[in-house]
Design a protein around this motif. Structure first.
Motif, PDB file in Angstrom:
ATOM      1  N   ILE A  78       0.819  -1.210   0.000  1.00  0.00           N
ATOM      2  CA  ILE A  78       0.000   0.000   0.000  1.00  0.00           C
ATOM      3  C   ILE A  78       0.855   1.263   0.000  1.00  0.00           C
ATOM      4  CG2 ILE A  78      -0.145   0.271   2.514  1.00  0.00           C
ATOM      5  CD1 ILE A  78      -3.114   0.513   0.063  1.00  0.00           C
ATOM      6  N   MET A  79       2.201   1.107  -0.031  1.00  0.00           N
ATOM      7  CA  MET A  79       3.091   2.257   0.094  1.00  0.00           C
ATOM      8  C   MET A  79       2.900   3.316  -0.993  1.00  0.00           C
ATOM      9  SD  MET A  79       4.895   2.638   2.742  1.00  0.00           S
ATOM     10  CE  MET A  79       6.112   3.805   2.160  1.00  0.00           C
ATOM     11  N   PRO A  80       2.751   2.972  -2.297  1.00  0.00           N
ATOM     12  CA  PRO A  80       2.522   4.033  -3.291  1.00  0.00           C
ATOM     13  C   PRO A  80       1.270   4.844  -3.009  1.00  0.00           C
ATOM     14  CG  PRO A  80       3.146   1.986  -4.376  1.00  0.00           C
ATOM     15  CD  PRO A  80       2.907   1.654  -2.944  1.00  0.00           C
ATOM     16  N   TYR A  81       0.224   4.191  -2.510  1.00  0.00           N
ATOM     17  CA  TYR A  81      -1.018   4.899  -2.180  1.00  0.00           C
ATOM     18  C   TYR A  81      -0.807   5.841  -1.000  1.00  0.00           C
ATOM     19  CZ  TYR A  81      -6.113   5.433  -1.792  1.00  0.00           C
ATOM     20  OH  TYR A  81      -7.386   5.933  -1.765  1.00  0.00           O
ATOM     21  N   ILE A  82      -0.046   5.372   0.004  1.00  0.00           N
ATOM     22  CA  ILE A  82       0.252   6.231   1.154  1.00  0.00           C
ATOM     23  C   ILE A  82       1.062   7.448   0.714  1.00  0.00           C
ATOM     24  CG2 ILE A  82       1.450   6.349   3.376  1.00  0.00           C
ATOM     25  CD1 ILE A  82       0.947   3.365   3.677  1.00  0.00           C
ATOM     26  N   THR A  83       2.102   7.195  -0.080  1.00  0.00           N
ATOM     27  CA  THR A  83       2.958   8.290  -0.548  1.00  0.00           C
ATOM     28  C   THR A  83       2.161   9.291  -1.377  1.00  0.00           C
ATOM     29  OG1 THR A  83       4.805   6.727  -0.631  1.00  0.00           O
ATOM     30  CG2 THR A  83       5.100   8.828  -1.755  1.00  0.00           C
ATOM     31  N   ALA A  84       1.312   8.794  -2.280  1.00  0.00           N
ATOM     32  CA  ALA A  84       0.503   9.682  -3.114  1.00  0.00           C
ATOM     33  C   ALA A  84      -0.460  10.516  -2.267  1.00  0.00           C
ATOM     34  CB  ALA A  84      -0.267   8.866  -4.146  1.00  0.00           C
ATOM     35  N   SER A  85      -1.059   9.901  -1.257  1.00  0.00           N
ATOM     36  CA  SER A  85      -1.984  10.636  -0.380  1.00  0.00           C
ATOM     37  C   SER A  85      -1.271  11.754   0.367  1.00  0.00           C
ATOM     38  CB  SER A  85      -2.635   9.670   0.617  1.00  0.00           C
ATOM     39  OG  SER A  85      -3.343   8.650  -0.047  1.00  0.00           O
ATOM     40  N   ILE A  86      -0.059  11.458   0.846  1.00  0.00           N
ATOM     41  CA  ILE A  86       0.707  12.479   1.568  1.00  0.00           C
ATOM     42  C   ILE A  86       1.113  13.618   0.633  1.00  0.00           C
ATOM     43  CG2 ILE A  86       2.855  12.909   2.820  1.00  0.00           C
ATOM     44  CD1 ILE A  86       2.665  10.050   3.884  1.00  0.00           C
ATOM     45  N   ILE A  87       1.555  13.261  -0.591  1.00  0.00           N
ATOM     46  CA  ILE A  87       1.972  14.286  -1.546  1.00  0.00           C
ATOM     47  C   ILE A  87       0.805  15.198  -1.912  1.00  0.00           C
ATOM     48  CG2 ILE A  87       2.751  14.656  -3.927  1.00  0.00           C
ATOM     49  CD1 ILE A  87       4.493  12.185  -3.631  1.00  0.00           C
ATOM     50  N   VAL A  88      -0.366  14.614  -2.179  1.00  0.00           N
ATOM     51  CA  VAL A  88      -1.543  15.424  -2.518  1.00  0.00           C
ATOM     52  C   VAL A  88      -1.924  16.326  -1.357  1.00  0.00           C
ATOM     53  CG1 VAL A  88      -4.011  15.306  -3.047  1.00  0.00           C
ATOM     54  CG2 VAL A  88      -2.423  13.800  -4.229  1.00  0.00           C
ATOM     55  N   GLN A  89      -1.777  15.824  -0.147  1.00  0.00           N
ATOM     56  CA  GLN A  89      -2.083  16.642   1.025  1.00  0.00           C
ATOM     57  C   GLN A  89      -1.099  17.797   1.171  1.00  0.00           C
ATOM     58  OE1 GLN A  89      -2.237  14.397   4.664  1.00  0.00           O
ATOM     59  NE2 GLN A  89      -3.572  15.852   5.663  1.00  0.00           N
ATOM     60  N   LEU A  90       0.187  17.532   0.920  1.00  0.00           N
ATOM     61  CA  LEU A  90       1.198  18.578   1.009  1.00  0.00           C
ATOM     62  C   LEU A  90       1.060  19.596  -0.121  1.00  0.00           C
ATOM     63  CD1 LEU A  90       4.383  16.509   1.961  1.00  0.00           C
ATOM     64  CD2 LEU A  90       2.898  17.820   3.475  1.00  0.00           C
ATOM     65  N   MET A  91       0.547  19.165  -1.266  1.00  0.00           N
ATOM     66  CA  MET A  91       0.402  20.062  -2.404  1.00  0.00           C
ATOM     67  C   MET A  91      -0.645  21.148  -2.172  1.00  0.00           C
ATOM     68  SD  MET A  91       2.530  19.520  -4.869  1.00  0.00           S
ATOM     69  CE  MET A  91       3.711  19.301  -3.527  1.00  0.00           C
ATOM     70  N   ARG A  92      -1.481  20.951  -1.149  1.00  0.00           N
ATOM     71  CA  ARG A  92      -2.455  22.002  -0.824  1.00  0.00           C
ATOM     72  C   ARG A  92      -1.776  23.294  -0.441  1.00  0.00           C
ATOM     73  NH1 ARG A  92      -5.562  19.263   3.820  1.00  0.00           N
ATOM     74  NH2 ARG A  92      -5.926  21.467   4.274  1.00  0.00           N
TER      75      ARG A  92
END
Length: 428
Positions: A78-92
């Motif tokens: 599930i690591m790519p999904y976790i990383t993508a979720s964090i990146i999208v959150q930081l992109m705010r």
């Protein structure tokens, strides 16, 4: 608690959700043992026995439930999904459009979820390419056989596409749990992968000098850490909020008292994951170069788990990312503006900027406690295993924080379902 569990299984709708969640978790575990195309499972086991686990992959391998070093179809977990979720959150913070979507409610969240899925597939392709390309060289250093005997370009492309498809399937399974099961799907799959590595960890410790006595010592340490984690994760700093009365027509609104709950550990385990990832970069770079070069020797001497410099850098990065991530996810100005808009105020503090300054002051003080708690909990098992001479151990304080956090939240979700049906819950 046992009575409440029986009541949960007696409720048809809740029983169906629990069984559905368990079925998805079983499918996830089975997928970690299915090798990717053209991967020799026998050779992989030989490499694991000869080379062991590379330090830089222990965290990712733990989240995948051991699937990465098995080169399975669920190698990335599930690591790519976790990383993508964090990146999208930081992109705010960086991209105003993302912040606008976040404020649009359900429609905006659906769009952000779509971006997260696309980014997950992109990251999965990159990570799968790196793993498959390095399977015969850097993934298992010193191995006498090849995990992928026929490593032609076509073979690697098929293996990469299969592992990427496996990541997409895991993402879909996680969303199915969230929609039709109990709890957060992504968190439960992480929980499954980490819990599966616990027996392997105990077996590794039992094979070291000391045997049963060391196993009992490790179990006692984990029990003590679990009690601390449960206590801290449940702790809150409640800031009182009073809403003034408003008269609209013949009706009176407001006049209620509530509070803003601020957790001691607001960043959860994100700082630990970020710190581990950054410190693994020098090891990863040195793995794919000349092992006798000065850079590789310097990394081996200063970035191993028993090095004092590594431990100090690890603690410093955890504290830094705890403050950084909290500052991104919690905006005092936004909270203060919302309170002012609806007539709320903190007793003794003026509304507006003074309230935002007060919230920032409280959060900064709490963050020091939360950051030090994260650093200590993450490092204690690490130091203990190093003193025991057990290397490459991925199960540690971070794992316990995740297991306890997900377990508590799942129990609360089941309890909420029971309360809706007038049953006695777990937490009573």
């Amino acid at each position: 608690m046992l009575k409440a569990l029986i009541s949960a299984f007696r409720t048809p709708d809740l029983r169906r959700k629990l069984l559905f969640t368990m079925m998805i978790m079983v499918i996830y575990r089975l997928g970690t043992f299915v090798p990717a195309p053209f991967v020799s499972y026998k050779n992989v086991q030989i490499c694991l026995d000869e080379a062991g686990q590379a330090d830089l992959l222990t965290m990712i391998n733990m989240f995948s439930g051991g699937g990465m070093l098995q080169l399975s179809v669920f190698a990335l977990g599930i690591m790519p999904y976790i990383t993508a979720s964090i990146i999208v959150q930081l992109m705010r913070v960086v991209i105003p459009r993302f912040e606008e979507l976040h404020k649009e409610g359900q429609t905006g969240q659906a769009k952000l979820t779509e971006y997260t899925r696309y980014l997950t597939i992109f990251l999965a392709i990159l990570q799968a390419s790196a793993i498959m390309a390095s399977a015969n060289r850097g993934l298992f250093p010193g191995c006498s056989v090849s995990p992928i005997p026929n490593s032609s370009a076509l073979v690697l492309i098929i293996a990469i596409l299969t592992v990427t498809a496996g990541t997409a399937l895991i993402m879909w399974l996680a969303e199915l749990i969230t929609e039709r099961g109990i709890g957060n799907g992504m968190s439960l799959l992480i929980f499954t992968g980490i819990a599966a590595s616990f027996p392997t960890m105990l077996a590794t410790v039992s094979r070291s000098d000391g045997g049963v006595s060391r196993v009992l010592l490790v179990l006692g340490m984990f029990l003590a850490i679990t009690l601390v984690v449960v206590f801290v994760e449940q702790c809150q700093r409640r800031i009182p909020v009073q809403y003034a009365k408003r008269v609209v027509g013949r009706r009176t609104y407001g006049g209620t008292s509530t509070y803003i709950p601020i957790k001691i550990n607001m960043a959860n385990v994100i700082p630990v994951i970020f710190a581990s990832s950054i410190l693994s970069l020098p090891q990863m770079i040195s793995q794919f170069g000349d092992q006798n070069s000065k850079f590789a020797q310097w990394v081996s001497a200063n970035f191993n788990y028993s090095s004092l410099w590594y431990l100090l850098a690890y603690m410093a990065l955890i504290i830094f990312f705890a403050f950084f991530y909290t500052s991104i996810t919690f905006n005092p100005e936004e909270v203060a503006d919302n309170m002012k808009r609806y007539g709320g105020f903190v007793p003794g503090i003026r509304a507006g900027k003074p309230t935002a300054d007060y919230l920032r002051y409280v959060i900064n003080r709490i963050n020091w406690v939360g950051a030090l708690y994260l650093a200590i909990v993450a490092m204690i098992p690490h130091v203990v295993f190093t003193q025991m001479g057990v290397q490459g151990m991925s199960f540690g304080g971070t794992s316990i924080i995740i297991l306890v956090g997900v377990g508590l939240q799942t129990v609360k979700d089941v309890d909420a379902q029971l309360q809706q049906r007038h049953y006695e819950g777990f937490l009573r």
